[in-house]
Design a protein around this motif. Structure first.
Motif, PDB file in Angstrom:
ATOM      1  N   GLU A 173      34.029  37.655  45.149  1.00  0.00           N
ATOM      2  CA  GLU A 173      33.859  38.539  46.295  1.00  0.00           C
ATOM      3  C   GLU A 173      33.026  39.718  45.796  1.00  0.00           C
ATOM      4  O   GLU A 173      33.386  40.359  44.824  1.00  0.00           O
ATOM      5  N   GLU A 229      34.515  41.195  42.350  1.00  0.00           N
ATOM      6  CA  GLU A 229      35.891  40.720  42.232  1.00  0.00           C
ATOM      7  C   GLU A 229      35.848  39.235  41.955  1.00  0.00           C
ATOM      8  O   GLU A 229      35.049  38.527  42.572  1.00  0.00           O
ATOM      9  N   GLU A 275      43.483  37.466  41.153  1.00  0.00           N
ATOM     10  CA  GLU A 275      42.292  38.219  41.507  1.00  0.00           C
ATOM     11  C   GLU A 275      42.069  39.347  40.503  1.00  0.00           C
ATOM     12  O   GLU A 275      43.013  40.036  40.125  1.00  0.00           O
ATOM     13  N   LYS A 335      49.556  41.301  45.399  1.00  0.00           N
ATOM     14  CA  LYS A 335      48.530  40.989  46.386  1.00  0.00           C
ATOM     15  C   LYS A 335      49.135  40.664  47.753  1.00  0.00           C
ATOM     16  O   LYS A 335      50.051  39.865  47.873  1.00  0.00           O
TER      17      LYS A 335
HETATM   18 MG    MG Z   1      40.063  39.439  48.189  1.00  0.00          MG
END
Ligand code: MG
Ligand code: ADP
Ligand code: ZN
Length: 455
Positions: free
Chosen positions: A12, A201, A228, A279
């Protein structure tokens, strides 16, 4: 049974768009140029009650341009959504973003890794959202405080999301670089990673494959977790962070345990992963359509107009330079710098009367700064003069070539075994003997005919 683990990675990438004003208000979009914190603010970007957002047309145009540059389809109808979470840098308690109907979806990136075969990484979507304020942690009068600067709040931010098609840290780095090149070539963002106008990311999981090569999972089925790593600000750090994460997950899986879904940051000072908040799932964000902005409908004509503005993209420029005869290493540097690439292309277009302009690659590398400053016609005469100062006396060139061939047995053998790159290495060695004054294309021709004749 021994298992083989294959990295599954999706990226991302956020880029701050280069517009005059912010995404939903008239405040200046210049968070890095601001002389003081909180000078470019108003009720909209401070999230005060009752303030209404008005979308920035230029930002939508740049997002569509970016989508087209990444090979996406542009959706004729798009919508903004509210994404809720609580953090002090987000004064409204939600971010205006896009969820189900982004401006662009379904693109792909096609590029070579280290001059080898082409790889295709699919681009899932490109959407538009607003950036948050910036938190600064300081010590004032002996007390730890957090300060907020809203100059960045509401700056238009495009997010590019890839499919999880990436299979190594190196490939992730190349993918991010490719995105960077496209963003720069399109001119939609400064994409300055040190300042934070481009942020990376990476999402990482490991897929198990049984020893015999038969996949444990159905083809295309992804692991049921992902980790992530957020806010990475350099290509190199991203590569390191991903490798560290792959190693961490390997250890967990090899000991028979499950990897927890989790978010990390990358600690630039310690060069290690640092755990962050747990998350959220999409459901926690409680997405719903932004009621204060009607759906955005784009006409075919408008999209076509933007398509017309897009000049050649890096991959095309690169292939064009290679066809001109410029060495791969030089072509890479030229393509990486939009201004330089434009000038060099300009010179190549004008200068066709010189039969052989392969030297221009080398020349560009040695005079990058000058090239950016001077107009094309002046550069052409400088390039020609430079060529006139070159040694093209064949007796002298032959002596250099002979010396290079004698001193570099390994490279000579490599070349004869088919390694083309070895030839450019030898040309480089000759150029060293000549202190940069040899006519590169003559040397190259001499070397290649010498190496294929004295077999
Ligand atoms: Mg994300
Ligand atoms: P979320 O809704 O949690 O943001 P998405 O499915 O939208 O998750 O994907 C976000 C990013 O994670 C994308 O870049 C995607 O390619 C990547 N991704 C999705 N599943 C996996 C997985 N199992 N392993 C690694 N990356 C993944
Ligand atoms: Zn504002």
């Amino acid at each position: 049974m021994k298992i083989k683990l294959i990295p599954i990675i999706g990226l991302e990438v956020h880029v701050e768009l280069k517009t005059n004003s912010k995404m939903f208000c008239g405040c200046k979009n210049d968070p890095f140029g601001a002389s003081k914190p909180n000078i470019y603010t108003c009720p909209v970007c401070l999230g005060l009650p009752g303030a209404l957002p008005v979308p920035n047309k230029k930002a939508i145009e740049l997002t569509v341009k970016l989508g087209l540059g990444l090979g996406c389809e542009i959706n004729r109808e798009s919508r903004f959504d509210r994404k809720h979470y609580f953090y002090p840098d987000l004064p409204k308690g939600y971010q205006i973003s896009q969820y189900e109907k982004p401006f662009a979806s379904g693109g792909e990136l096609k590029f070579r890794i280290q001059n080898s075969e082409f790889r295709i990484i699919r681009v899932r979507r490109v959407h538009l959202e607003e950036d948050t304020g910036k938190l600064l942690h300081r010590k004032i009068d002996g007390e730890e405080v957090s300060l907020i600067d809203f100059n960045r709040s509401g700056v238009p931010l495009a997010e590019i999301v890839t499919e999880p098609d990436i299979r190594s840290a190196q490939e992730a780095k190349e993918t991010a670089k490719k995105i960077y090149q496209i963003v720069r070539a399109l001119g939609v963002s400064d994409a300055d990673m040190e300042k934070g106008s481009m942020r990376l990311e990476a999402n990482i999981s490991l897929s198990e494959i049984k020893e015999k090569g038969k996949r444990k999972k159905e083809k295309g089925e992804l692991p049921d977790y992902k980790v992530e790593i957020k806010n990475i600000n350099s290509f190199r750090f991203m590569e390191r962070a991903i490798n560290a994460e792959i190693e961490r997950q390997e250890k967990i899986l090899e000991s028979g345990k499950k990897v927890q879904q989790q978010t990390f940051g990358w600690d630039t000072e310690k060069q290690e992963l640092k755990p962050q908040r747990v998350k959220e799932e999409a459901a926690d964000y409680r997405y719903f359509p932004e009621p204060d902005i009607p759906p955005i409908v784009l006409s075919d004509d408008w999209i076509l107009k933007i398509k017309d503005q897009i000049s050649k993209l890096p991959e095309e420029i690169y292939e064009g330079l290679i066809r001109t005869g410029i060495a791969a290493a030089a072509a890479k540097v030229i393509v990486g710098d939009r201004e330089l690439a434009e000038k060099i292309n300009g010179i190549i277009r004008e200068i066709k009367e010189i039969g052989d302009i392969r030297d221009i690659g080398n020349w560009a590398l040695h005079h990058q700064e000058m090239i950016k400053e001077k107009p094309v016609d002046e550069l052409i005469s400088l390039f020609k003069q430079g060529r006139e100062g070159l040694v093209s006396d064949s007796g002298q060139l032959k002596r250099w070539v002979k010396e290079v061939v004698e001193d570099n047995v390994q490279a000579v053998n490599d070349y004869r075994k088919g390694k083309e790159a070895a030839l450019m290495f030898l040309v480089g060695q000759a150029q060293r003997l000549a202190k940069g004054k040899a006519d590169v294309s003559l040397v190259k021709d001499m070397l290649s005919s010498k190496l294929s004749s004295d077999l």
